[in-house]
Design an enzyme around this catalytic site. Structure first.
Site, PDB file in Angstrom:
ATOM      1  N   ASP A 192       0.827  -1.211   0.000  1.00 60.25           N
ATOM      2  CA  ASP A 192       0.000   0.000   0.000  1.00 60.25           C
ATOM      3  C   ASP A 192       0.864   1.266   0.000  1.00 60.25           C
ATOM      4  OD1 ASP A 192      -2.052  -1.924   0.458  1.00 60.25           O
ATOM      5  OD2 ASP A 192      -1.730  -1.724   2.611  1.00 60.25           O
ATOM      6  N   GLU A 224     -11.100  -1.281  -3.834  1.00 59.37           N
ATOM      7  CA  GLU A 224     -10.412  -0.663  -2.715  1.00 59.37           C
ATOM      8  C   GLU A 224      -9.203   0.119  -3.217  1.00 59.37           C
ATOM      9  OE1 GLU A 224      -9.208  -3.915  -0.193  1.00 59.37           O
ATOM     10  OE2 GLU A 224      -7.497  -4.445  -1.480  1.00 59.37           O
TER      11      GLU A 224
END
Length: 317
Positions: free
Chosen positions: A24, A200
């Site tokens: 991420d 997401e």
């Protein structure tokens, strides 16, 4: 400033991870001349920052832990996907966290620091980002357009028919949403529903009069991939009909390159602004047990130069 470290990303750089075991990844180029990097650490127990004069130099920059998870209660488990933003003269970090009593009670939380230097000052907890309803919520990003600030995030719908969909809302303050929120995208294509029904990791790129909103889809194994929504920068971004969803993914596993499950990206630029970069995570192998994929530490941060087609749309492959 070390001129030897101020170099652009090359084709050779794209073939290897920038920083290993950091999922991420989020890179922000600030007006102070530093590139700032934050990401999920494999232990999911802290938030780190590192900075350097170039994207490449981030690989050797020493991380500073600016916050650690609580021992119990909210923000005590699954510290995921921090993002660093500078808004109205203050620093903010948006991140997802669960709690030891229920690790999957994932919500979005905010830290604030009013020091000009995010490596100094005090990081204060500003509480939870409150959405229209209370459910699994993560991966918040924020951006400015035409003088207004917006948040985009992933959340389980009221109907609980999928793992997560994408929503947008204008922001009243950096830690308060102006509700109601607008549904932008839910998992509908096959490539968004492999393993899990997931949208997401939204990230925003503003170029060529457009807002390009990338996101990640499917399970966190080799099927993980990037999709994209597009809106005109002058349109009403809170009107879902103003966004067009690409029917096919814009970045997928590349077996020849040994890059599997690319996704959860951010965007940054070269120092002179002439080259845009995609920063994303991926694994160097395909085989991973889906039940434990989130605990496999080898999602590495990679960087790729972005090209544009004749329409002015970004090309990531």
């Amino acid at each position: 400033m070390d001129s030897m470290n101020i170099t652009d990303i090359t084709e050779q750089d794209e073939k290897h991870p920038l920083i290993e075991q950091r999922a991420d990844p989020y890179v922000y180029y600030h007006t102070d001349g530093y590139y700032y990097f934050t990401a999920s650490s494999p232990e999911y127990d802290r938030i780190e920052l590192r900075r350097a004069w170039s994207v490449k130099a981030l690989a050797d920059a020493q991380p500073l832990t600016i916050w650690r998870k609580h021992a119990e209660g909210p923000m005590s488990w699954h510290i995921w996907a921090p993002e660093l933003h500078y808004i109205h003269g203050k620093w903010f970090i948006y991140f997802a966290a669960g709690q030891s009593e229920d690790p999957w009670y994932i919500r979005t939380w905010i830290l604030e620091n009013d020091s000009p230097d995010p490596f100094c000052g005090e990081w204060k907890e500003k509480g939870m980002l409150i959405a229209e309803w209370d459910s699994f919520m993560l991966d918040a990003t924020v951006f400015e357009n035409d003088g207004k600030w917006y948040a985009v995030w992933a959340q389980k719908s009221k109907e609980r028919t999928e793992n997560s969909s994408l929503y947008i809302a204008e922001m009243i303050t950096p830690y308060t949403l102006k509700l109601p929120q607008t549904l932008l995208s839910r998992p509908e294509y096959d490539w968004e529903c492999r393993g899990f029904k997931v949208n997401e990791g939204p990230s925003v790129l503003k170029r060529n009069g457009k807002i390009f909103l990338t996101y990640s889809a499917s399970a966190t194994d080799a099927t993980y991939c990037m999709g994209m929504l597009v809106a005109d920068a002058k349109s009403n971004l809170l009107d879902a009909s103003c966004w067009k969803k690409e029917a096919t993914p814009v970045l997928t596993t590349d077996e020849n390159a040994g890059i599997y499950g690319p996704g959860h990206n951010s965007f940054t630029t070269s120092r002179d602004g002439s080259q845009d970069y995609l920063v994303y995570h991926a694994r160097p192998y395909a085989e991973v047990d889906l039940a434990f994929a989130l605990y496999d530490p080898n999602r590495h941060a990679w960087v790729k130069r972005i090209r544009y087609d004749d329409r002015g749309y970004p090309l990531f492959k």
